[in-house]
Design a protein around this motif. Structure first.
Motif, PDB file in Angstrom:
ATOM      1  N   ASP A   1       0.800  -1.222   0.000  1.00  0.00           N
ATOM      2  CA  ASP A   1       0.000   0.000   0.000  1.00  0.00           C
ATOM      3  C   ASP A   1       0.836   1.276   0.000  1.00  0.00           C
ATOM      4  O   ASP A   1       0.293   2.361   0.130  1.00  0.00           O
ATOM      5  CB  ASP A   1      -0.968   0.003   1.186  1.00  0.00           C
ATOM      6  CG  ASP A   1      -0.266  -0.109   2.527  1.00  0.00           C
ATOM      7  OD1 ASP A   1       0.938  -0.439   2.540  1.00  0.00           O
ATOM      8  OD2 ASP A   1      -0.912   0.134   3.569  1.00  0.00           O
TER       9      ASP A   1
ATOM     10  N   GLN B   1       0.721  -2.689   4.834  1.00  0.00           N
ATOM     11  CA  GLN B   1       0.351  -4.017   4.363  1.00  0.00           C
ATOM     12  C   GLN B   1       1.499  -4.578   3.511  1.00  0.00           C
ATOM     13  O   GLN B   1       2.047  -3.885   2.653  1.00  0.00           O
ATOM     14  CB  GLN B   1      -0.937  -3.977   3.532  1.00  0.00           C
ATOM     15  CG  GLN B   1      -2.145  -3.488   4.313  1.00  0.00           C
ATOM     16  CD  GLN B   1      -3.390  -3.454   3.448  1.00  0.00           C
ATOM     17  OE1 GLN B   1      -3.567  -4.283   2.561  1.00  0.00           O
ATOM     18  NE2 GLN B   1      -4.256  -2.480   3.708  1.00  0.00           N
TER      19      GLN B   1
ATOM     20  N   ASP C   1      -3.976  -8.110  12.889  1.00  0.00           N
ATOM     21  CA  ASP C   1      -3.252  -6.956  12.354  1.00  0.00           C
ATOM     22  C   ASP C   1      -2.042  -6.572  13.191  1.00  0.00           C
ATOM     23  O   ASP C   1      -1.378  -5.575  12.919  1.00  0.00           O
ATOM     24  CB  ASP C   1      -4.192  -5.753  12.225  1.00  0.00           C
ATOM     25  CG  ASP C   1      -4.758  -5.313  13.574  1.00  0.00           C
ATOM     26  OD1 ASP C   1      -4.626  -6.064  14.562  1.00  0.00           O
ATOM     27  OD2 ASP C   1      -5.358  -4.219  13.633  1.00  0.00           O
TER      28      ASP C   1
END
Length: 685
Positions: A527, A536, A596
């Protein structure tokens, strides 16, 4: 009553200036915590008559009320307690006919905000039974809940308590270890005490004593969900800290080393090895004005005794061992004994530290040092105090035996020297779009390669990412072939001829590790083209044999090593194993982290494979993992690991190293160990 959110106990003798009164409370202002409130009763003359009690379980009537202070109108009904909680509470104080009972917070922290247990008060007429709290609290037969133990220790243990006091309360420790560095003054010598480690299935507790046997800090390690938290503390009590871990609590394994060397600085890294001598780099781990000392010292390979040491103070230290293991080239920019910059180059005999030759160039210039075959490479530039690149640098090559200069020439300030080991056949210099190999004797160009494509930046010089190959301190860097970035293409070059043996076209922001002659492990940002701005990632295993990406997986793969067709690595900071043929995950270490979460900050070192187990530095522990299933077998006793910023390559290359039957381990408290591999694995199995 369990959400009083008490965050600060105050310090003995602390002076406060009352800001306001409100009912039974007074407030006062602090410069760092804002407005704080305390019950008025605690600053009254009456409170001075309160006395401490030996810990007692008190059983309360269902109608009992708990008061903020004796005779307070601020009360809670006993029925407010959760049904799952015991009807017993622990009393630790008495005032007239009132018991002071410990109430744990409903949550011990919310983010960085840490809450403390508090003392509420109950009339003795509401108490139906009193029994002593069995001690020791952390003994093998203890039935006390974790919240009860935490509440008691928070209110009982004080700085300066002696070992007998602590042992009476907690019991004998599961293990004792050398403590972390207790020094709080930057630049002063390390202070090592003794750490008592208590291990329960639901928590670990570490109590640390000074060299004189006085309590100086405590530390809880508590299982958590979703997100890990480190070194949390309430108020000013930073010496009473807590970790919340999303990885398994490892039980300590007591494995005896063949020897342990104690260095003078916290972090120890294996840099090179001779027949009977190890070359170790010591570092205090500081940076950006907080770096005070680094050192280079030699340790006997058979006995672990320190033979000699070079102290570099806060200046630059660089050392390159000769491939023979007999000598090392050492550059120090600063002499702490003389308290001045000297830019000193030395060739030192590793067996006894004798200086074979040396040069000092003073403090007018800055300098860098590298090595090549029978040569020392220097780059010197004028120290103008500004980022002025208009003045050229001077490249010179010295004869390694005599220290005499062979040749010199000017180079641009932007030019980069890419030499890594003492067997490199040429000076390797990259300037803009050209890589040149310069003859070590004459300075003439032996071969050159021009770059193709747009420059993508040089990740090899990224101080926060340990890319490229893992360097074995016993073998040194590969001086036959090397991956070098030219423009936007990584090329595997034969150093003697400049012939290209392989290529990998990189994308902006990529980082990669060289796993072996076949595989590259590539982190690819998804990204953002800037690596450090990306959130990411996917990781690719590039197969040099087929010139294709063999497989990809989401996340950041790092610290990879390949053994018998299996790739061991950390994925977003979680140890894992992948089948290199299929890309199938064979296992991931158990964890409760959110998807995450990136835990890469815990993974500074590299994997070592020992028969059916893996060793991996993880946070402050050297983990012992099952090679076939990733199970956490335990942690190694007394091997305190850690992370020092800007030392990524030192961590990766120098923390854990196996050489045949010898296993060497560096630590974060100055210790350096040698183990016998056979004896080590026998204890584990």
């Amino acid at each position: 009553m369990h959400r009083l959110n008490v965050s600060y106990f105050g310090q003995s003798g602390e002076k406060i200036t009352v800001k306001s009164l409100s009912g039974e409370m007074l407030s006062f202002q602090t410069y760092d915590k804002g407005t704080l409130w305390i019950p008025l009763w605690y600053v009254s003359e009456a409170s001075a008559k309160a006395v401490s009690l030996a810990m007692q379980y008190v059983t309360l009537r269902p109608t009992a009320k708990l008061s903020l202070a004796p005779s307070s109108s601020v009360q809670w009904n006993q029925a407010d307690k959760a049904a799952s909680e015991s009807s017993q509470m622990v009393a630790m104080a008495k005032w007239n006919d009132w018991y002071g009972v410990v109430v744990a917070p409903s949550v011990w922290h919310e983010g960085y905000e840490v809450y403390r247990p508090t003392l509420l008060w109950v009339r003795d007429k509401d108490v139906t039974g009193v029994t002593p709290v069995p001690t020791p609290l952390l003994g093998t037969d203890s039935q006390a809940s974790l919240d009860t133990i935490r509440g008691i220790t928070e209110l009982s243990l004080k700085l300066g308590d002696d070992k007998k006091t602590v042992e009476k309360l907690l019991g004998a420790p599961t293990f004792t270890e050398t403590s972390e560095d207790l020094q709080t003054v930057g630049g002063d010598p390390m202070i090592l005490g003794e750490a008592w480690r208590y291990e329960r299935k639901d928590a670990h507790y570490i109590v640390t004593f000074s060299p004189s046997g006085k309590l100086v800090r405590t530390h809880w390690i508590i299982p958590a969900e979703e997100e890990p938290w480190n070194r949390l503390y309430a108020g000013d009590d930073y010496l009473f800290s807590q970790d919340y871990s999303v990885t398994p609590l490892p039980q300590t394994l007591d494995i005896k080393p063949e020897w342990r060397n104690q260095g003078t600085l916290g972090f120890t890294y294996l840099l090179g090895a001779g027949t009977d001598t190890l070359l170790i780099k010591g570092d205090d781990g500081g940076f950006s004005g907080m770096h005070y000392a680094s050192s280079l010292y030699a340790v006997g390979r058979s006995d672990g005794e320190t033979r000699w040491q070079v102290d570099a103070g806060f200046g630059v230290l660089n050392a390159v061992p000769e491939s023979s293991g007999d000598y090392a080239y050492v550059f120090t920019s600063y002499n702490p004994a003389e308290q001045k910059y000297v830019n000193q180059i030395r060739r030192i005999r590793m067996s006894d530290g004798k200086t074979m030759w040396e040069q000092k160039s003073g403090d007018e210039n800055q300098m860098g040092m590298w090595a090549a075959k029978n040569s020392v490479i220097l780059v010197t530039w004028k120290d103008t105090g500004e980022e002025d690149t208009s003045f050229p640098s001077v490249l010179s090559v010295l004869d390694s035996e005599t220290g005499k200069e062979r040749w010199r020439r000017d180079i641009t300030r932007e030019a980069q020297i890419l030499n890594q080991g003492s067997d490199d056949p040429y000076v390797l210099i990259r300037d803009q779009n050209k890589l040149e190999a310069l003859n070590l004797t004459t300075g003439q160009t032996a071969w050159q390669v021009k770059a193709e494509g747009d420059p993508t930046g040089e990740p090899s010089f990224d101080p926060y990412f340990a890319g490229g190959p893992q360097i074995d301190p016993f073998a040194g860097p590969d001086s036959d072939k090397r991956w070098i970035l030219m423009g936007d293409v990584w090329r595997l070059l034969e150093l003697k001829t400049g012939a290209v043996h392989g290529e990998y076209k990189s994308s902006p922001g990529e980082r990669f590790e060289v796993l072996n002659e076949q595989y590259l492990l590539v982190q690819h940002p998804l990204d953002n083209s800037d690596y450090w701005s990306a959130t990411q990632f996917e990781t690719r295993l590039y197969d040099f044999a087929t010139k294709k990406t063999k497989f990809t997986f989401p996340g950041k793969g790092s610290k990879g090593t390949v053994h018998n067709g299996t790739l061991y690595l950390a994925v977003n900071g979680i140890p894992a194993a992948i089948d290199t043929n299929t890309g199938t995950f064979l296992w991931r270490m158990s964890n409760t982290a959110a998807k995450d979460q990136d835990l890469s900050r815990y993974t500074a070192g590299s994997f070592a494979v020992l028969d059916d187990i893996l060793l991996f530095p993880y946070g402050s522990d050297l983990l012992i993992l099952g090679k076939h299933d990733g199970s956490v077998i335990g942690r190694l006793r007394d091997a305190r690991t850690g992370y020092a910023e800007l030392r990524e390559l030192d961590h990766r290359n120098g923390t854990v190293n196996r050489h045949g039957d010898e296993l060497y381990i560096g630590t974060a408290n100055g210790g350096f160990f040698r183990y016998d591999v056979g004896a080590f694995t026998a204890v584990v199995q």
